[in-house]
Write a protein that holds these residues in place. Sequence first.
Motif, PDB file in Angstrom:
ATOM      1  N   GLU A  39      30.303 -47.758 -30.995  1.00  0.00           N
ATOM      2  CA  GLU A  39      29.210 -47.281 -30.144  1.00  0.00           C
ATOM      3  C   GLU A  39      29.422 -45.874 -29.587  1.00  0.00           C
ATOM      4  OE1 GLU A  39      29.138 -50.518 -27.368  1.00  0.00           O
ATOM      5  OE2 GLU A  39      28.444 -51.924 -28.882  1.00  0.00           O
ATOM      6  N   THR A  40      30.563 -45.269 -29.850  1.00  0.00           N
ATOM      7  CA  THR A  40      30.846 -43.902 -29.405  1.00  0.00           C
ATOM      8  C   THR A  40      31.640 -43.199 -30.502  1.00  0.00           C
ATOM      9  OG1 THR A  40      32.988 -44.423 -28.397  1.00  0.00           O
ATOM     10  CG2 THR A  40      31.052 -44.673 -26.984  1.00  0.00           C
ATOM     11  N   VAL A  41      32.062 -42.011 -30.215  1.00  0.00           N
ATOM     12  CA  VAL A  41      32.969 -41.293 -31.099  1.00  0.00           C
ATOM     13  C   VAL A  41      34.348 -41.363 -30.454  1.00  0.00           C
ATOM     14  CG1 VAL A  41      33.561 -39.069 -32.113  1.00  0.00           C
ATOM     15  CG2 VAL A  41      31.153 -39.750 -31.913  1.00  0.00           C
ATOM     16  N   LEU A  42      35.281 -42.026 -31.120  1.00  0.00           N
ATOM     17  CA  LEU A  42      36.639 -42.137 -30.585  1.00  0.00           C
ATOM     18  C   LEU A  42      37.347 -40.788 -30.641  1.00  0.00           C
ATOM     19  CD1 LEU A  42      38.061 -45.487 -32.038  1.00  0.00           C
ATOM     20  CD2 LEU A  42      37.433 -44.998 -29.674  1.00  0.00           C
ATOM     21  N   ALA A  43      38.124 -40.515 -29.600  1.00  0.00           N
ATOM     22  CA  ALA A  43      38.943 -39.300 -29.551  1.00  0.00           C
ATOM     23  C   ALA A  43      40.366 -39.586 -30.007  1.00  0.00           C
ATOM     24  CB  ALA A  43      38.938 -38.739 -28.137  1.00  0.00           C
ATOM     25  N   ASN A  44      40.581 -40.733 -30.641  1.00  0.00           N
ATOM     26  CA  ASN A  44      41.929 -41.110 -31.078  1.00  0.00           C
ATOM     27  C   ASN A  44      42.584 -40.042 -31.939  1.00  0.00           C
ATOM     28  OD1 ASN A  44      41.278 -43.553 -29.829  1.00  0.00           O
ATOM     29  ND2 ASN A  44      42.246 -44.773 -31.425  1.00  0.00           N
ATOM     30  N   ASP A  45      41.876 -39.513 -32.933  1.00  0.00           N
ATOM     31  CA  ASP A  45      42.464 -38.503 -33.816  1.00  0.00           C
ATOM     32  C   ASP A  45      42.848 -37.252 -33.027  1.00  0.00           C
ATOM     33  OD1 ASP A  45      42.205 -40.159 -36.014  1.00  0.00           O
ATOM     34  OD2 ASP A  45      40.356 -39.210 -36.728  1.00  0.00           O
TER      35      ASP A  45
ATOM     36  N   LEU B  47      43.720 -37.023 -30.005  1.00  0.00           N
ATOM     37  CA  LEU B  47      44.836 -37.292 -29.092  1.00  0.00           C
ATOM     38  C   LEU B  47      46.056 -37.877 -29.796  1.00  0.00           C
ATOM     39  CD1 LEU B  47      42.747 -38.721 -26.122  1.00  0.00           C
ATOM     40  CD2 LEU B  47      43.615 -36.393 -26.412  1.00  0.00           C
ATOM     41  N   GLY B  48      46.004 -38.017 -31.115  1.00  0.00           N
ATOM     42  CA  GLY B  48      47.151 -38.518 -31.872  1.00  0.00           C
ATOM     43  C   GLY B  48      47.341 -40.027 -31.765  1.00  0.00           C
ATOM     44  N   LEU B  49      46.262 -40.764 -31.590  1.00  0.00           N
ATOM     45  CA  LEU B  49      46.336 -42.223 -31.478  1.00  0.00           C
ATOM     46  C   LEU B  49      45.827 -42.864 -32.754  1.00  0.00           C
ATOM     47  CD1 LEU B  49      44.755 -42.659 -27.941  1.00  0.00           C
ATOM     48  CD2 LEU B  49      47.162 -42.354 -28.490  1.00  0.00           C
ATOM     49  N   LYS B  50      46.311 -44.072 -33.044  1.00  0.00           N
ATOM     50  CA  LYS B  50      45.788 -44.817 -34.182  1.00  0.00           C
ATOM     51  C   LYS B  50      45.370 -46.206 -33.700  1.00  0.00           C
ATOM     52  CE  LYS B  50      50.113 -46.845 -35.860  1.00  0.00           C
ATOM     53  NZ  LYS B  50      49.753 -48.244 -35.838  1.00  0.00           N
ATOM     54  N   LEU B  51      44.411 -46.779 -34.405  1.00  0.00           N
ATOM     55  CA  LEU B  51      44.053 -48.162 -34.124  1.00  0.00           C
ATOM     56  C   LEU B  51      45.139 -49.063 -34.690  1.00  0.00           C
ATOM     57  CD1 LEU B  51      40.199 -48.296 -34.786  1.00  0.00           C
ATOM     58  CD2 LEU B  51      41.367 -48.471 -32.593  1.00  0.00           C
ATOM     59  N   GLU B  52      45.505 -50.079 -33.924  1.00  0.00           N
ATOM     60  CA  GLU B  52      46.508 -51.043 -34.346  1.00  0.00           C
ATOM     61  C   GLU B  52      45.802 -52.356 -34.663  1.00  0.00           C
ATOM     62  OE1 GLU B  52      49.360 -51.320 -31.120  1.00  0.00           O
ATOM     63  OE2 GLU B  52      49.171 -49.177 -30.745  1.00  0.00           O
ATOM     64  N   THR B  53      46.536 -53.288 -35.251  1.00  0.00           N
ATOM     65  CA  THR B  53      45.972 -54.616 -35.458  1.00  0.00           C
ATOM     66  C   THR B  53      46.258 -55.466 -34.225  1.00  0.00           C
ATOM     67  OG1 THR B  53      47.946 -55.601 -36.439  1.00  0.00           O
ATOM     68  CG2 THR B  53      46.419 -54.453 -37.947  1.00  0.00           C
ATOM     69  N   VAL B  54      45.459 -56.480 -34.048  1.00  0.00           N
ATOM     70  CA  VAL B  54      45.675 -57.412 -32.943  1.00  0.00           C
ATOM     71  C   VAL B  54      47.034 -58.074 -33.087  1.00  0.00           C
ATOM     72  CG1 VAL B  54      44.855 -59.574 -31.924  1.00  0.00           C
ATOM     73  CG2 VAL B  54      43.236 -57.807 -32.560  1.00  0.00           C
TER      74      VAL B  54
ATOM     75  N   ARG C  57      51.114 -48.166 -23.886  1.00  0.00           N
ATOM     76  CA  ARG C  57      51.760 -46.972 -24.455  1.00  0.00           C
ATOM     77  C   ARG C  57      50.735 -45.957 -24.977  1.00  0.00           C
ATOM     78  NH1 ARG C  57      56.329 -48.434 -28.064  1.00  0.00           N
ATOM     79  NH2 ARG C  57      57.374 -48.617 -26.077  1.00  0.00           N
ATOM     80  N   PRO C  58      49.746 -46.367 -25.773  1.00  0.00           N
ATOM     81  CA  PRO C  58      48.737 -45.401 -26.217  1.00  0.00           C
ATOM     82  C   PRO C  58      47.917 -44.817 -25.057  1.00  0.00           C
ATOM     83  CG  PRO C  58      48.721 -47.313 -27.641  1.00  0.00           C
ATOM     84  CD  PRO C  58      49.617 -47.646 -26.486  1.00  0.00           C
ATOM     85  N   LEU C  59      47.730 -45.595 -24.004  1.00  0.00           N
ATOM     86  CA  LEU C  59      47.027 -45.069 -22.834  1.00  0.00           C
ATOM     87  C   LEU C  59      47.811 -43.893 -22.256  1.00  0.00           C
ATOM     88  CD1 LEU C  59      44.993 -44.973 -20.536  1.00  0.00           C
ATOM     89  CD2 LEU C  59      46.189 -46.895 -19.484  1.00  0.00           C
ATOM     90  N   GLY C  60      49.110 -44.087 -22.082  1.00  0.00           N
ATOM     91  CA  GLY C  60      49.952 -42.995 -21.593  1.00  0.00           C
ATOM     92  C   GLY C  60      49.945 -41.806 -22.533  1.00  0.00           C
ATOM     93  N   GLN C  61      50.000 -42.086 -23.829  1.00  0.00           N
ATOM     94  CA  GLN C  61      49.970 -41.010 -24.830  1.00  0.00           C
ATOM     95  C   GLN C  61      48.651 -40.246 -24.762  1.00  0.00           C
ATOM     96  OE1 GLN C  61      50.712 -42.253 -28.894  1.00  0.00           O
ATOM     97  NE2 GLN C  61      50.118 -40.260 -29.708  1.00  0.00           N
ATOM     98  N   ALA C  62      47.546 -40.953 -24.531  1.00  0.00           N
ATOM     99  CA  ALA C  62      46.241 -40.287 -24.429  1.00  0.00           C
ATOM    100  C   ALA C  62      46.222 -39.318 -23.255  1.00  0.00           C
ATOM    101  CB  ALA C  62      45.132 -41.331 -24.286  1.00  0.00           C
ATOM    102  N   VAL C  63      46.764 -39.752 -22.130  1.00  0.00           N
ATOM    103  CA  VAL C  63      46.806 -38.892 -20.946  1.00  0.00           C
ATOM    104  C   VAL C  63      47.662 -37.655 -21.219  1.00  0.00           C
ATOM    105  CG1 VAL C  63      47.576 -38.752 -18.539  1.00  0.00           C
ATOM    106  CG2 VAL C  63      46.367 -40.794 -19.337  1.00  0.00           C
ATOM    107  N   VAL C  64      48.844 -37.851 -21.768  1.00  0.00           N
ATOM    108  CA  VAL C  64      49.736 -36.728 -22.067  1.00  0.00           C
ATOM    109  C   VAL C  64      49.082 -35.775 -23.072  1.00  0.00           C
ATOM    110  CG1 VAL C  64      51.943 -36.097 -23.136  1.00  0.00           C
ATOM    111  CG2 VAL C  64      51.851 -37.960 -21.465  1.00  0.00           C
TER     112      VAL C  64
END
Length: 194
Positions: free
Chosen positions: A169-175, A177-184, A76-83
Motif C-alpha cells: 500500500e506504500t513505497v517501502l524505503a527498505n532499499d 535504508l539498506g533493509l531487506k524483507l525477511e521470512t516469518v 534490529r532493522p528498526l535500529g538500522q533504519a534510524v541509523v
Amino acid sequence: MECFCPYGTNIEAVIQLLPLFGQKKELIGYLKSKETEGLTWTGIATSGLFDWEGLLNRTATIWDGGHKSFTLINERPLGQAVVSALQNPEQTRNQYLYVASVETSQQEILAALEKVTGGKWTVNKTTTEAQLTAAAKKLTVGDFNGTFILVRATIFGNMPGVNANYAKETVLANDLLGLKLETVEETVNQAANN
C-alpha cells in the motif's frame, strides 16, 4: 537544523481510530511549515514490532480468521533504519519513510510458531468488531489497555484505509535504508533461539 521523528504513521483512518496519533500529524505539519526556514526532518513509519517479548507464549489471538496481510518490523532493522536515515540526510530529508521486516498474516505467523516450537498452540478467535467493543469498554472506565487493543486493530483489524501492509500500500524505503524483507520463519527461529 535537523529533526528526526521515528515510528508511527500519519494515515487518516488510523488517526480516527487512535486520536492520539493526531499529535504526530500535527508535529509533521509543524515541521513541514518550518522547511522554508531550513529545518529538515525525517519520519519513519514502522508498523508493529514483531520480534518483541512474548512471541513464544504458545497462545495466539486470531482476528477475523487471520488471513489479512500486513507488515511488521523487527527491532534490529528498526535500529538500522534510524541509523541509515541519519547517515543519509540528503536522501531521507523532509519525508516519511515506510519500512518493514516481514510481510505476513496471523495464520502464517501461527504456522511458523507451531513449526518452530513443535506443537499446536492455543488459539483464541476474535473479530475486529469484538475487539473494538472491548477497547471502547476499557477506555470508558479509564483502562488504557484499550489503547493497546486499538493499536493492534490498526494491524490485524479488517478496516478500510488503515494501510497495514506497507509492502503493498506504500513505497517501502527498505532499499534506500539498506533493509531487506525477511521470512516469518527467520524471525520466529531467531526469537526461539534468544
